[in-house]
Design a protein around this motif. Structure first.
Motif, PDB file in Angstrom:
ATOM      1  N   MET A  98       6.405 -94.456  25.080  1.00 18.37           N
ATOM      2  CA  MET A  98       6.218 -94.827  26.482  1.00 18.37           C
ATOM      3  C   MET A  98       7.304 -94.206  27.358  1.00 18.37           C
ATOM      4  O   MET A  98       7.033 -93.785  28.480  1.00 18.37           O
ATOM      5  N   MET A  99       8.523 -94.147  26.844  1.00 15.55           N
ATOM      6  CA  MET A  99       9.605 -93.520  27.602  1.00 15.55           C
ATOM      7  C   MET A  99       9.307 -92.032  27.821  1.00 15.55           C
ATOM      8  O   MET A  99       9.504 -91.519  28.931  1.00 15.55           O
ATOM      9  N   ILE A 100       8.813 -91.361  26.801  1.00 12.12           N
ATOM     10  CA  ILE A 100       8.451 -89.942  26.931  1.00 12.12           C
ATOM     11  C   ILE A 100       7.338 -89.776  27.948  1.00 12.12           C
ATOM     12  O   ILE A 100       7.394 -88.917  28.838  1.00 12.12           O
ATOM     13  N   GLU A 101       6.310 -90.617  27.834  1.00 13.49           N
ATOM     14  CA  GLU A 101       5.158 -90.535  28.728  1.00 13.49           C
ATOM     15  C   GLU A 101       5.566 -90.779  30.181  1.00 13.49           C
ATOM     16  O   GLU A 101       5.243 -89.982  31.072  1.00 13.49           O
ATOM     17  N   LEU A 102       6.282 -91.866  30.429  1.00  6.86           N
ATOM     18  CA  LEU A 102       6.641 -92.205  31.801  1.00  6.86           C
ATOM     19  C   LEU A 102       7.664 -91.246  32.394  1.00  6.86           C
ATOM     20  O   LEU A 102       7.585 -90.917  33.582  1.00  6.86           O
ATOM     21  N   ALA A 103       8.606 -90.785  31.594  1.00  7.75           N
ATOM     22  CA  ALA A 103       9.563 -89.790  32.091  1.00  7.75           C
ATOM     23  C   ALA A 103       8.824 -88.516  32.505  1.00  7.75           C
ATOM     24  O   ALA A 103       9.155 -87.899  33.530  1.00  7.75           O
ATOM     25  N   ILE A 125      -2.495 -84.014  37.097  1.00 13.94           N
ATOM     26  CA  ILE A 125      -1.643 -83.100  36.339  1.00 13.94           C
ATOM     27  C   ILE A 125      -0.553 -83.886  35.615  1.00 13.94           C
ATOM     28  O   ILE A 125      -0.294 -83.672  34.421  1.00 13.94           O
ATOM     29  N   ALA A 126       0.082 -84.814  36.322  1.00 13.98           N
ATOM     30  CA  ALA A 126       1.144 -85.624  35.708  1.00 13.98           C
ATOM     31  C   ALA A 126       0.589 -86.495  34.588  1.00 13.98           C
ATOM     32  O   ALA A 126       1.213 -86.626  33.526  1.00 13.98           O
ATOM     33  N   GLN A 127      -0.584 -87.096  34.811  1.00 10.29           N
ATOM     34  CA  GLN A 127      -1.181 -87.939  33.780  1.00 10.29           C
ATOM     35  C   GLN A 127      -1.534 -87.118  32.539  1.00 10.29           C
ATOM     36  O   GLN A 127      -1.286 -87.562  31.413  1.00 10.29           O
ATOM     37  N   ALA A 128      -2.089 -85.945  32.730  1.00 15.14           N
ATOM     38  CA  ALA A 128      -2.434 -85.095  31.584  1.00 15.14           C
ATOM     39  C   ALA A 128      -1.166 -84.687  30.826  1.00 15.14           C
ATOM     40  O   ALA A 128      -1.135 -84.742  29.588  1.00 15.14           O
ATOM     41  N   ALA A 129      -0.123 -84.313  31.564  1.00 14.08           N
ATOM     42  CA  ALA A 129       1.129 -83.910  30.914  1.00 14.08           C
ATOM     43  C   ALA A 129       1.755 -85.090  30.169  1.00 14.08           C
ATOM     44  O   ALA A 129       2.186 -84.947  29.017  1.00 14.08           O
ATOM     45  N   GLY A 130       1.792 -86.258  30.803  1.00 12.89           N
ATOM     46  CA  GLY A 130       2.396 -87.441  30.178  1.00 12.89           C
ATOM     47  C   GLY A 130       1.638 -87.909  28.961  1.00 12.89           C
ATOM     48  O   GLY A 130       2.228 -88.181  27.901  1.00 12.89           O
ATOM     49  N   ARG A 131       0.330 -87.997  29.082  1.00  9.35           N
ATOM     50  CA  ARG A 131      -0.486 -88.424  27.937  1.00  9.35           C
ATOM     51  C   ARG A 131      -0.447 -87.382  26.827  1.00  9.35           C
ATOM     52  O   ARG A 131      -0.427 -87.723  25.645  1.00  9.35           O
ATOM     53  N   GLY A 132      -0.427 -86.109  27.209  1.00  2.00           N
ATOM     54  CA  GLY A 132      -0.359 -85.046  26.210  1.00  2.00           C
ATOM     55  C   GLY A 132       0.948 -85.083  25.426  1.00  2.00           C
ATOM     56  O   GLY A 132       0.936 -85.017  24.192  1.00  2.00           O
ATOM     57  N   LEU A 133       2.068 -85.216  26.138  1.00  2.00           N
ATOM     58  CA  LEU A 133       3.360 -85.294  25.443  1.00  2.00           C
ATOM     59  C   LEU A 133       3.468 -86.557  24.607  1.00  2.00           C
ATOM     60  O   LEU A 133       4.060 -86.534  23.524  1.00  2.00           O
ATOM     61  N   ARG A 134       2.896 -87.639  25.098  1.00  3.23           N
ATOM     62  CA  ARG A 134       2.905 -88.883  24.309  1.00  3.23           C
ATOM     63  C   ARG A 134       2.124 -88.676  23.011  1.00  3.23           C
ATOM     64  O   ARG A 134       2.582 -89.088  21.930  1.00  3.23           O
ATOM     65  N   ALA A 135       0.962 -88.042  23.096  1.00  8.63           N
ATOM     66  CA  ALA A 135       0.156 -87.796  21.900  1.00  8.63           C
ATOM     67  C   ALA A 135       0.913 -86.908  20.912  1.00  8.63           C
ATOM     68  O   ALA A 135       0.925 -87.178  19.706  1.00  8.63           O
TER      69      ALA A 135
END
Length: 189
Positions: A98-103, A125-135
């Motif tokens: 969650m920290m990675i996603e939200l950051a 764009i931010a949601q795709a990047a955050g969810r992608g890095l979280r995955a």
């Protein structure tokens, strides 16, 4: 947006305002989920309301759009950690993800803050990047601990949070529109 408002101010004032914005965003990002957890306890829904409506995310997106990438990144890292320290939520297992996603959300929104494009596109764009890095982080974490990668867990979290994503697509552009109309580019009312 704060950069435009504070363009004629000293560096100390600009940093102070952005610091205050970051602290307020962290406080909201911690308080909003607590409200949802309280409602979850009252309605016997547990943490489902928070997992569905993603209230912590809103403050992170907004501070990134208003105060820039550093404020967004710091808020995205600090809010889940502080929330965990105060309430145990998110769980210790989900905290780093969650920290990675939200950051990422806050940082990307901050980087896109002054780019001429609709707010909804900045959010997507931010949601795709955050969810992608979280995955990616979940996959790396699973391999690091020798666990099987469960793609269903990643997909389930996206589907469960869909109402929250839709809420963000509605609330955040409206809020940013309101703020931009309320405070002119020159910083006057």
């Amino acid at each position: 947006m704060l950069d435009a408002i504070l363009k004629n101010k000293t560096l100390k004032i600009r940093l102070t305002v952005k610091g205050i914005a970051t602290l307020v965003a962290i406080a909201l990002a911690v308080a909003l989920p607590e409200l949802f957890h309280l409602l979850g306890r009252v309605t016997d829904m547990g943490t489902a309301l928070g997992e569905t409506f993603l209230p912590m995310h809103i403050a992170v997106f907004v501070v990134g759009l208003l105060a820039g990438p550093v404020a967004g990144l710091v808020t995205g890292l600090a809010a889940p950690a502080i929330s965990f320290g105060l309430s145990g939520m998110p769980t210790v297992v989900m905290l780093p993800y969650m920290m990675i996603e939200l950051a990422t959300y806050g940082g990307v929104c901050g980087l896109l803050a002054n780019v001429k494009m609709p707010v909804i596109l900045k959010l997507l764009i931010a949601q795709a990047a955050g969810r992608g890095l979280r995955a990616i982080a979940i996959v790396i974490g699973a391999y690091a601990f020798g666990s099987p990668v469960n793609v269903a867990v990643i997909w389930t979290s996206i589907v469960a949070g869909l109402p929250g994503l839709i809420l963000q697509w509605i609330i955040i552009p409206l809020l940013m529109f309101y703020i931009s109309r309320k405070v002119g580019a020159d910083g006057t009312d």
